[in-house]
Design an enzyme around this catalytic site. Structure first.
Site, short mmCIF file in Angstrom:
data_model
loop_
_atom_site.label_atom_id
_atom_site.label_comp_id
_atom_site.label_asym_id
_atom_site.label_seq_id
_atom_site.Cartn_x
_atom_site.Cartn_y
_atom_site.Cartn_z
N ARG A 105 -27.98 -3.16 -8.45
CA ARG A 105 -26.85 -3.04 -7.53
C ARG A 105 -27.20 -3.69 -6.20
O ARG A 105 -28.28 -3.47 -5.66
CB ARG A 105 -26.52 -1.57 -7.32
CG ARG A 105 -25.30 -1.29 -6.43
CD ARG A 105 -25.11 0.21 -6.26
NE ARG A 105 -24.87 0.87 -7.53
CZ ARG A 105 -25.13 2.16 -7.76
NH1 ARG A 105 -25.68 2.92 -6.82
NH2 ARG A 105 -24.86 2.69 -8.95
N ARG A 141 -26.59 4.84 1.63
CA ARG A 141 -26.18 3.80 0.68
C ARG A 141 -25.34 2.73 1.41
O ARG A 141 -25.17 2.77 2.62
CB ARG A 141 -25.37 4.44 -0.45
CG ARG A 141 -26.11 5.53 -1.23
CD ARG A 141 -27.09 4.97 -2.22
NE ARG A 141 -27.73 5.99 -3.04
CZ ARG A 141 -27.29 6.40 -4.23
NH1 ARG A 141 -26.16 5.93 -4.72
NH2 ARG A 141 -27.97 7.29 -4.92
N LYS A 159 -28.86 11.29 -1.81
CA LYS A 159 -28.11 10.13 -1.33
C LYS A 159 -27.19 10.53 -0.19
O LYS A 159 -26.76 11.68 -0.07
CB LYS A 159 -27.31 9.52 -2.46
CG LYS A 159 -26.30 10.46 -3.11
CD LYS A 159 -25.70 9.83 -4.35
CE LYS A 159 -24.79 10.80 -5.08
NZ LYS A 159 -24.27 10.26 -6.34
N LYS A 217 -23.74 8.95 1.93
CA LYS A 217 -22.70 7.92 1.92
C LYS A 217 -21.91 7.94 3.22
O LYS A 217 -21.51 9.01 3.70
CB LYS A 217 -21.76 8.14 0.73
CG LYS A 217 -22.46 8.01 -0.61
CD LYS A 217 -21.51 8.20 -1.79
CE LYS A 217 -22.24 8.01 -3.11
NZ LYS A 217 -21.32 8.16 -4.27
N CYS A 276 -15.21 5.01 -14.09
CA CYS A 276 -16.64 4.74 -13.96
C CYS A 276 -17.14 4.01 -15.21
O CYS A 276 -16.42 3.89 -16.20
CB CYS A 276 -17.42 6.03 -13.73
SG CYS A 276 -17.40 7.14 -15.17
N CYS A 316 -24.67 4.47 -19.03
CA CYS A 316 -24.97 5.53 -18.08
C CYS A 316 -25.61 6.72 -18.80
O CYS A 316 -25.04 7.28 -19.74
CB CYS A 316 -23.71 5.98 -17.35
SG CYS A 316 -24.02 7.35 -16.19
N CYS A 376 -18.40 11.96 -16.66
CA CYS A 376 -19.14 13.20 -16.40
C CYS A 376 -18.68 13.74 -15.06
O CYS A 376 -17.95 13.07 -14.32
CB CYS A 376 -20.65 12.96 -16.41
SG CYS A 376 -21.28 12.20 -14.89
N CYS A 382 -18.51 9.44 -9.86
CA CYS A 382 -18.61 8.10 -9.28
C CYS A 382 -17.24 7.46 -9.05
O CYS A 382 -17.08 6.65 -8.14
CB CYS A 382 -19.46 7.21 -10.18
SG CYS A 382 -21.20 7.70 -10.25
#
Length: 563
Positions: free
Chosen positions: A73, A142, A205, A207, A426, A432, A471, A475
């Protein structure tokens, strides 16, 4: 007695600022994988080890290791890509990855299917194109996202510049990235320093997103730190500050939940960097480092208290935040087609289903964007809704751009249904590791069935936010969909309903662990009622709230109705 740290905290402590033994693993020719510890460190460098889950069982029977590859990414502040960069990224997709480029919900690209020995040359090529993958993943800030089209006014452009500067300022300082991927020489006698992050970085993480009202195209309340630009009389006055948003959750665990960010005040542009660093620093020091499920800022706020967090933040800042300023959001979708900017230049927003740029049949989307990059003199802007803007087009270039778009089947936005215009999915299976159900591969099957239902009730053009997630990790920001499917297992989903069209209300569980037939059966009578009973301009999620199909607003809700 203090609570023991999670295993990942140990890995970070021992990593020597994210080095680990990655160099040794990358050189190992015996396996296409890397060790478990190094795989966790690899995320900080912008990559995840994956395997093709469709092939797992067959390879197991053949006594072969899984079909390992890597997702990579980029970190592209505010999603801006030059034509030259686009051509490099396209070449890497074809030479080193699986022949596709994928636009993520954080305004950047992912490459899938890169084998281990191609990982280093791919990262080196991205670096040579003046981009990076450092901190695109991992327990750091991120990619900083912002409203995708900053050229509508001088104030818009200034707000975008602040978001881009934030992304640069908040990047990790470790030299490990250059040593591992770019053959940089270690500096002898000069220890690494991370003035903001420290040796163990953040608990999870983090954001950051900047929205410019009336557009909430980044879902600002889904961010750990959301910034709402306040523009008055054409001047950027500053930013409302919202903290504690996050979409991740775990099925069956009511202690995990999606949460909307809480607005805590207003800062001037000159106070922005210090404010962002203070929020990050308090989360660094107060966040849960024992249980990663509870390590995001949203849990810190709900455990320690929003007021206590704000007080500590202001103590470190040495000043108090001003009261929040008035703002209004109209919607959180993208605006398709041509839009003229304040400077007389034009911007064309194209819809890219699930963000996947590939050449499949009449859809030659990867090739089409490649041809656009060869002739376009402006830039490209990726959106948080997985679309792309061909930005800064001169009026006399519109016809040539439009011809390429049509030739390659990129003009579907002209005829798409309302729900197709606003659908996100996603990646999920097969790559994944968290996916419990299909998402991106299921969307093309589900959309025609939903469109048939909507057409039956005269609602084909009704704009409805649809979000699919394989899930509960979220995302695709499913908890902000008017209709959302969250994967529970093969072919089974939680059906969630009732978010608003502005990204300011979470949806709620409507049917738990159901298959497609039950989903369509549940939606059909609601579509009928919406067609018959809605008021003028009433959105689907607001209608569901009004008729009592959902119970009301909440800044946080459990994934299941058990808490």
């Amino acid at each position: 007695m203090s609570t023991p740290l999670s295993d990942l905290e140990r890995i970070k402590v021992d990593s020597r600022f994210l080095r680990g033994t990655l160099i040794d693993d990358l050189r190992d020719p015996v396996t296409n994988a890397i060790s478990e510890d190094n795989n966790k460190l690899l995320k900080f460098h912008g990559s995840y080890q994956q395997d093709d889950r469709d092939l797992r069982e067959e390879r197991r029977k053949q006594k072969l290791e899984p079909a390992y590859s890597f997702m990579l990414r980029a970190r592209l502040p505010s999603g801006v890509v030059t034509p030259a960069q686009w051509l490099v990224f396209d070449r890497l997709a074809c030479e080193y990855a699986n022949g596709t480029l994928r636009i993520t919900t954080r305004q950047t690209f992912q490459w899938h299917g890169i084998i281990k020995r191609k990982l280093k040359p791919t990262i080196a090529a991205i670096h040579a194109a003046l981009a990076t993958t450092l901190a695109a993943c991992g327990d750091v800030v991120r990619n900083v996202v912002s409203t995708a089209n900053p050229v509508e006014s001088q104030a818009h452009a200034l707000a975008y510049e602040w978001a881009t500067r934030l992304s640069v300022e908040l990047s990790p300082q470790t030299r490990a990235y250059h040593e591992i991927w770019l053959d940089g020489e270690p500096l002898v006698g000069a220890p690494d320093e991370e003035p903001l992050y420290g040796a163990t970085y953040l608990p999870r993480k983090f954001k950051i997103g900047l929205a410019i009202p009336p557009l909430n195209d980044i879902d600002v309340f889904a961010q750990d730190l959301g910034l709402i630009a306040i523009i008055e009389q054409g001047t950027l006055r500053g930013f409302n500050v919202a903290i504690g948003g996050g979409m991740g959750a775990t099925h069956g665990d009511p202690t995990t939940y999606p949460r909307l960010a809480s607005v805590i005040g207003f800062v001037t542009p000159e106070q922005l960097f210090a404010t962002a660093e203070a929020v990050i620093a308090v989360q660094r020091d107060w966040g849960n480092r024992s249980e990663r499920k509870h390590a995001r800022l949203k849990y810190t706020l709900d455990h320690r208290g929003l007021d206590a967090f704000k007080a500590e933040m202001e103590r470190r800042l040495g000043f108090a935040l001003q009261p929040e300023r008035a703002y209004r959001f109209d919607h959180n979708g993208d605006r398709y087609g041509w839009i003229e900017g304040a400077n007389g230049r034009w911007h064309l927003t194209l819809q890219i289903e699930s963000g996947r740029l590939a050449d499949v049949g009449a859809r030659r989307w990867l090739s089409g964007l490649r041809e656009l990059a060869k002739v376009h003199t402006g830039d490209f802007r990726l959106t948080c809704n997985q679309n792309v803007i061909v930005a800064d087009v001169a009026a006399d270039e519109r016809a040539r751009i439009a011809a390429i778009v049509t030739e390659h089947g990129l003009d579907g936005y002209r005829v798409h249904s309302g729900i197709r215009h606003h659908a996100l999915a996603c990646v999920a299976l097969p790559t994944c590791g968290l996916a419990m159900a299909e998402s991106e591969r299921y969307l093309p099957e589900l959309l025609p069935k939903l469109e048939t239902l909507l057409q039956t009730h005269g609602l084909l053009d009704a704009p409805i936010l649809l979000r699919l997630s394989g899930c509960p990790n979220g995302c695709s920001r499913p908890y902000l969909g008017e209709i959302a499917l969250v994967g529970r297992g093969p072919g089974r989903y939680d059906l969630r309903l009732g978010a608003d069209f502005r990204g300011q209300r979470l949806n709620q569980l409507y049917r738990e662990n159901v298959d497609e037939a039950a989903i369509l059966e549940a939606l059909s009578p609601l579509f009928w009622r919406y067609a018959v009973e809605r008021t003028p301009d009433e959105r689907f999620g607001d209608f569901l709230l009004r008729i009592g199909a959902i119970t009301g607003e909440s800044h946080r809700i459990p994934v299941e109705g058990t808490a």
